[in-house]
Design an enzyme around this catalytic site. Structure first.
Site, PDB file in Angstrom:
ATOM      1  N   THR B  31       3.319   3.104   1.685  1.00 17.89           N
ATOM      2  CA  THR B  31       3.238   2.928   3.270  1.00 17.89           C
ATOM      3  C   THR B  31       3.348   1.272   3.317  1.00 17.89           C
ATOM      4  O   THR B  31       2.901   0.481   2.164  1.00 17.89           O
ATOM      5  CB  THR B  31       2.025   3.186   3.845  1.00 17.89           C
ATOM      6  N   CYS B  37      -5.081  -1.938   9.405  1.00 18.84           N
ATOM      7  CA  CYS B  37      -4.735  -0.299   8.988  1.00 18.84           C
ATOM      8  C   CYS B  37      -5.404  -0.333   7.759  1.00 18.84           C
ATOM      9  O   CYS B  37      -5.466  -1.346   6.616  1.00 18.84           O
ATOM     10  CB  CYS B  37      -3.600   0.213   9.066  1.00 18.84           C
ATOM     11  N   HIS B  54      -2.355   6.472   6.325  1.00 19.06           N
ATOM     12  CA  HIS B  54      -2.250   5.322   6.749  1.00 19.06           C
ATOM     13  C   HIS B  54      -3.230   5.418   8.094  1.00 19.06           C
ATOM     14  O   HIS B  54      -2.854   5.742   9.247  1.00 19.06           O
ATOM     15  CB  HIS B  54      -0.870   4.897   7.321  1.00 19.06           C
TER      16      HIS B  54
END
Lengths: 209, 170
Positions: B31, B37, B54
């Site tokens: 990711t 995040c 994520h």
């Protein structure tokens, strides 16, 4: 029903006009600062999902210098002023006379303060024009500058919208030097109103939501 | 014949923001552009299967909309990831975690809680994993840097790429 489901094409057009007024004022400020003619493109106003939002300033890992600030008041939101790496380095050179690589010299004080000041000026002129146009007071927070991956920096502006939606409305304007070739930009201005800001903004513009 | 390095030859499963996916060896799972995040990997080293989530927000109680995307929140995302791994034949007792992200990309003096969302995400994930008795083997969280992470299902390594500090492996 969420606010985003009610927004139609003509709403986006109205926001375009607000973006145009803000960015026009910011471009004038930048022209004066650099002593060069700066033009703006017609703002693009879009409803995008998070994945698209993270790619608004290039790819997710593209290095950018971004100034971020929060707007408080009746129409809260987030704002970004984004310079691609080369743009930031060129602007820093114009303003300080120093040649830097922002990924390596991310802590060079003169460069950082020049870019920060640039962000302050652009954000201030953008928001004061929009605020005046809408007759809504908008209080900006102290802007903060960071050099990093565009996708990671944009996270900060998506959090507020993510509480209510999986989309965000972004008013995106590209600035350009008037005598440079078409593909070279001189920065990007993003306004991301919080979901609860839209009602007030459309009310100010005399448009029903 | 020249042999391609492992990471070039294998398929990379890409996970977007507020989403999760599963990868099985020899695939990699990645990711990109994690800011506040957090990317959480749950790994079963015996089956060589990994899930990468994520995660954007710490808790689904923050949602202002009932028709929410469960992958966005730490509690609902991890719950779903664990069920999905079990369906693929993993034993929950074998799962181990690695995670990265949870930065605060801009510095602010004001106390807006949402500016601290990175550290809050991390704290929530630590608490949730502990409630499932899933150990965290390693983490690279906090700070003010963006991260792109790639998990190698064959080796269990988590590769973390940053702009200013290069690549590290945990």
């Amino acid at each position: 029903m969420g606010i985003h489901e009610k927004i139609e094409a003509f709403h986006l057009d109205v926001l375009k006009e607000a973006g145009n007024i803000g960015a026009g004022n910011a471009a004038t400020a930048l022209s004066q600062l650099l002593n060069k003619k700066i033009d703006i493109e017609v703002p693009s106003v879009r409803l995008v999902d998070f994945e698209e939002a993270k790619n608004l300033a290039g790819r997710e890992e593209t290095v950018v210098a971004a100034t971020f600030l929060r707007i408080t008041g009746e129409a809260p939101g987030s704002m970004f002023i984004i310079f691609q790496q080369e743009e930031a380095e060129e602007l820093a050179h114009t303003l300080t006379g120093k040649t830097v690589t922002i990924t390596k010299d991310a802590t060079d004080e003169m460069t950082i303060s020049a870019l920060q000041e640039l962000g302050n000026i652009l954000a201030g002129s953008y928001l004061s024009a929009i605020s005046q146009f809408l007759a809504i007071p908008m209080q900006p927070s102290v802007p903060s500058l960071a050099v990093d991956m565009a996708g990671a920096l944009l996270d900060t502006g998506l959090v507020q919208a993510s509480l209510a939606n999986d989309h965000v409305i972004v008013i995106d304007t590209v600035m350009k030097e008037a005598d440079k070739n078409e593909n070279v930009s001189t920065g990007q201005l993003f306004l991301l109103p919080d979901p609860e800001a839209f009602k007030r903004i459309f009310q100010a513009l005399g448009v029903e939501l | 014949m020249t042999r391609l390095p492992l990471h070039d030859a294998n398929h990379i499963v890409k996970v977007g923001m507020a989403d999760w996916k599963i990868a099985v060896a020899p695939d990699l799972i990645r990711t990109s552009g994690l800011g506040s995040c957090v990317g959480v990997v749950l790994y079963d080293s015996m089956k060589k299967i990994a899930a990468l989530a994520h995660i954007m927000l710490p808790d689904s109680s923050l949602a202002r909309n009932k028709a929410m995307n469960r992958a966005k929140f730490a509690d609902t995302a991890l719950e779903d990831v664990i069920v999905a791994l079990q369906k693929k034949g993993s034993d929950k007792r074998r799962l181990q975690a690695k995670m990265a992200g949870g930065a605060q990309m801009f510095s602010f003096s004001s106390g807006n809680d949402l500016m601290r969302i990175g550290p809050r995400n991390r704290e929530a994930i630590v608490k949730i994993l502990s409630s499932y008795h899933i150990p965290i083997l390693a983490e690279d969280t906090g700070g003010n840097k963006g991260r792109t992470i790639t998990f190698h299902t064959e080796t269990g390594e988590l590769h973390i790429r940053t702009i200013h500090e290069g690549e590290t492996i945990i």
